[in-house]
Design a protein around this motif. Sequence first.
Motif, PDB file in Angstrom:
ATOM      1  N   PRO A  66       0.842  -1.203   0.000  1.00 49.91           N
ATOM      2  CA  PRO A  66       0.000   0.000   0.000  1.00 49.91           C
ATOM      3  C   PRO A  66       0.878   1.254   0.000  1.00 49.91           C
ATOM      4  O   PRO A  66       2.046   1.206   0.397  1.00 49.91           O
ATOM      5  CB  PRO A  66      -0.774  -0.124   1.315  1.00 49.91           C
ATOM      6  N   LEU A  67       0.324   2.363  -0.444  1.00 46.90           N
ATOM      7  CA  LEU A  67       1.028   3.640  -0.398  1.00 46.90           C
ATOM      8  C   LEU A  67       0.787   4.264   0.970  1.00 46.90           C
ATOM      9  O   LEU A  67      -0.362   4.480   1.370  1.00 46.90           O
ATOM     10  CB  LEU A  67       0.529   4.568  -1.505  1.00 46.90           C
ATOM     11  N   LEU A  68       1.866   4.569   1.699  1.00 41.63           N
ATOM     12  CA  LEU A  68       1.768   5.053   3.072  1.00 41.63           C
ATOM     13  C   LEU A  68       2.480   6.394   3.205  1.00 41.63           C
ATOM     14  O   LEU A  68       3.666   6.510   2.890  1.00 41.63           O
ATOM     15  CB  LEU A  68       2.398   4.036   4.037  1.00 41.63           C
ATOM     16  N   SER A  69       1.747   7.388   3.664  1.00 43.58           N
ATOM     17  CA  SER A  69       2.303   8.726   3.829  1.00 43.58           C
ATOM     18  C   SER A  69       2.018   9.222   5.241  1.00 43.58           C
ATOM     19  O   SER A  69       0.891   9.110   5.730  1.00 43.58           O
ATOM     20  CB  SER A  69       1.689   9.682   2.800  1.00 43.58           C
ATOM     21  N   PHE A  70       3.042   9.763   5.891  1.00 44.64           N
ATOM     22  CA  PHE A  70       2.912  10.245   7.260  1.00 44.64           C
ATOM     23  C   PHE A  70       3.499  11.652   7.370  1.00 44.64           C
ATOM     24  O   PHE A  70       4.600  11.900   6.868  1.00 44.64           O
ATOM     25  CB  PHE A  70       3.669   9.337   8.237  1.00 44.64           C
ATOM     26  N   VAL A  71       2.771  12.546   8.004  1.00 44.29           N
ATOM     27  CA  VAL A  71       3.300  13.864   8.343  1.00 44.29           C
ATOM     28  C   VAL A  71       3.263  13.993   9.864  1.00 44.29           C
ATOM     29  O   VAL A  71       2.195  13.825  10.485  1.00 44.29           O
ATOM     30  CB  VAL A  71       2.486  15.002   7.702  1.00 44.29           C
ATOM     31  N   LEU A  72       4.426  14.264  10.464  1.00 42.16           N
ATOM     32  CA  LEU A  72       4.543  14.403  11.911  1.00 42.16           C
ATOM     33  C   LEU A  72       4.945  15.826  12.263  1.00 42.16           C
ATOM     34  O   LEU A  72       5.837  16.399  11.625  1.00 42.16           O
ATOM     35  CB  LEU A  72       5.605  13.442  12.460  1.00 42.16           C
ATOM     36  N   GLU A  73       4.316  16.381  13.275  1.00 41.08           N
ATOM     37  CA  GLU A  73       4.732  17.687  13.769  1.00 41.08           C
ATOM     38  C   GLU A  73       6.111  17.577  14.418  1.00 41.08           C
ATOM     39  O   GLU A  73       6.425  16.584  15.081  1.00 41.08           O
ATOM     40  CB  GLU A  73       3.722  18.218  14.794  1.00 41.08           C
ATOM     41  N   GLU A  74       6.924  18.591  14.230  1.00 42.25           N
ATOM     42  CA  GLU A  74       8.260  18.619  14.844  1.00 42.25           C
ATOM     43  C   GLU A  74       8.190  18.389  16.352  1.00 42.25           C
ATOM     44  O   GLU A  74       9.036  17.688  16.928  1.00 42.25           O
ATOM     45  CB  GLU A  74       8.930  19.957  14.558  1.00 42.25           C
ATOM     46  N   ARG A 102      10.198   1.785  -0.081  1.00 44.35           N
ATOM     47  CA  ARG A 102       9.829   2.581  -1.251  1.00 44.35           C
ATOM     48  C   ARG A 102       8.386   3.039  -1.251  1.00 44.35           C
ATOM     49  O   ARG A 102       8.047   4.017  -1.929  1.00 44.35           O
ATOM     50  CB  ARG A 102      10.132   1.793  -2.528  1.00 44.35           C
ATOM     51  N   ASN A 103       7.529   2.342  -0.522  1.00 42.85           N
ATOM     52  CA  ASN A 103       6.107   2.721  -0.494  1.00 42.85           C
ATOM     53  C   ASN A 103       5.774   3.640   0.678  1.00 42.85           C
ATOM     54  O   ASN A 103       4.605   3.916   0.940  1.00 42.85           O
ATOM     55  CB  ASN A 103       5.230   1.471  -0.418  1.00 42.85           C
ATOM     56  N   VAL A 104       6.801   4.113   1.398  1.00 42.14           N
ATOM     57  CA  VAL A 104       6.584   4.942   2.585  1.00 42.14           C
ATOM     58  C   VAL A 104       7.230   6.307   2.405  1.00 42.14           C
ATOM     59  O   VAL A 104       8.379   6.415   1.956  1.00 42.14           O
ATOM     60  CB  VAL A 104       7.169   4.268   3.847  1.00 42.14           C
ATOM     61  N   GLU A 105       6.492   7.355   2.757  1.00 42.27           N
ATOM     62  CA  GLU A 105       7.053   8.699   2.804  1.00 42.27           C
ATOM     63  C   GLU A 105       6.732   9.311   4.164  1.00 42.27           C
ATOM     64  O   GLU A 105       5.567   9.309   4.586  1.00 42.27           O
ATOM     65  CB  GLU A 105       6.488   9.582   1.695  1.00 42.27           C
ATOM     66  N   ILE A 106       7.757   9.810   4.838  1.00 35.19           N
ATOM     67  CA  ILE A 106       7.593  10.464   6.134  1.00 35.19           C
ATOM     68  C   ILE A 106       8.050  11.910   6.004  1.00 35.19           C
ATOM     69  O   ILE A 106       9.135  12.176   5.487  1.00 35.19           O
ATOM     70  CB  ILE A 106       8.413   9.741   7.226  1.00 35.19           C
ATOM     71  N   GLN A 107       7.203  12.821   6.456  1.00 33.68           N
ATOM     72  CA  GLN A 107       7.524  14.244   6.385  1.00 33.68           C
ATOM     73  C   GLN A 107       7.359  14.889   7.758  1.00 33.68           C
ATOM     74  O   GLN A 107       6.563  14.435   8.575  1.00 33.68           O
ATOM     75  CB  GLN A 107       6.631  14.952   5.366  1.00 33.68           C
ATOM     76  N   VAL A 108       8.117  15.936   7.975  1.00 32.17           N
ATOM     77  CA  VAL A 108       8.073  16.674   9.236  1.00 32.17           C
ATOM     78  C   VAL A 108       7.506  18.066   8.976  1.00 32.17           C
ATOM     79  O   VAL A 108       7.912  18.745   8.023  1.00 32.17           O
ATOM     80  CB  VAL A 108       9.474  16.788   9.863  1.00 32.17           C
ATOM     81  N   MET A 109       6.581  18.484   9.830  1.00 30.84           N
ATOM     82  CA  MET A 109       6.045  19.844   9.787  1.00 30.84           C
ATOM     83  C   MET A 109       6.804  20.672  10.832  1.00 30.84           C
ATOM     84  O   MET A 109       6.624  20.489  12.030  1.00 30.84           O
ATOM     85  CB  MET A 109       4.552  19.855  10.096  1.00 30.84           C
ATOM     86  N   PRO A 110       7.658  21.594  10.391  1.00 26.86           N
ATOM     87  CA  PRO A 110       8.444  22.382  11.347  1.00 26.86           C
ATOM     88  C   PRO A 110       7.574  23.307  12.188  1.00 26.86           C
ATOM     89  O   PRO A 110       6.518  23.775  11.731  1.00 26.86           O
ATOM     90  CB  PRO A 110       9.380  23.196  10.445  1.00 26.86           C
ATOM     91  N   MET A 111       8.023  23.569  13.393  1.00 29.89           N
ATOM     92  CA  MET A 111       7.249  24.424  14.291  1.00 29.89           C
ATOM     93  C   MET A 111       7.269  25.890  13.850  1.00 29.89           C
ATOM     94  O   MET A 111       6.426  26.675  14.275  1.00 29.89           O
ATOM     95  CB  MET A 111       7.796  24.302  15.720  1.00 29.89           C
TER      96      MET A 111
END
Length: 286
Positions: free
Chosen positions: A170-178, A205-214
């Motif tokens: 599956p395509l998995l995308s995560f955005v986490l707050e700093e 390859r099917n995972v993307e993790i991103q950070v939302m800066p404060m």
Amino acid sequence: MAPPEGLREGGEDDGPRPADDPGQGVVLAFGRMLKLLRVRAGVPRDEFGAQLGYSASSIASFEQGRRIPPPRVIERADRLLDAGGVLEALKEDVGRAQYPAFFRDAARLEAEAVELLSYDSHAVKGLLQTEDYMRAILRMRRPLLDDETIEQRVTARLARQEIFNRRPAPLLSFVLEESVLRQGWGGTEVRRGQLEHLLLIDEKRNVEIQVMPMDREDNAGVDGPFTVITKKDGSRFVYMEVQGRSSLLTAPEDTVPAASRYGIIRSQALSPRESMRFIEKLLGDL
């Protein structure tokens, strides 16, 4: 669109109650069947436990419905007791019962997802948590959870992480707050292990993790965390959880804006490559 059969909005109860939790009935029935088959086979609890890698007291907990065995244990027990698939037939139902009542519908959808989009502003998503991080946050819960419940929840969260090994992936995308990454929950070693784990998961390859800066002046996630789940047939669901209560939204007027909002959040966050460099820097500062 009407919710699929079994979907509901509901609240959490920290411990399953036989009188009002249908999942507990499944666990109790499984336990009775396990004991019946073991006794029929003439295998003492301690010997059976040794074959499965558990103590006799753990086997008693399984048989009494106080603990839920992992899927691999159910499979091995079926073979050892020559159960002919009887125990394995209950594996999925028992697996669903291991989750808190408020999360079972979401867990079922999560296991069927072809795409999962998750924005988290308070804690690391359960799918991304290390075992030590899981225990740390579960031990902080109030009212306090007993040790058996904590172990059950840890087992359940680890089982959910099989989603990373599914094929097709599956395509998995995560955005986490700093701020989530800077929390010291569990201590420095727990935090270090969690940050290292994020770097490892992001290699898939099917995972993307991103950070939302404060320091971002704009953040479309201001209303809080949510998860968008899409199934193979294109149906989409939005799961939200706060203070032991959950909501599962199915109507297009809710799911379409949520998916659009997630896209905006991703565009405002650091790119996946920048996010990994950011996490590496956090690790270097420990």
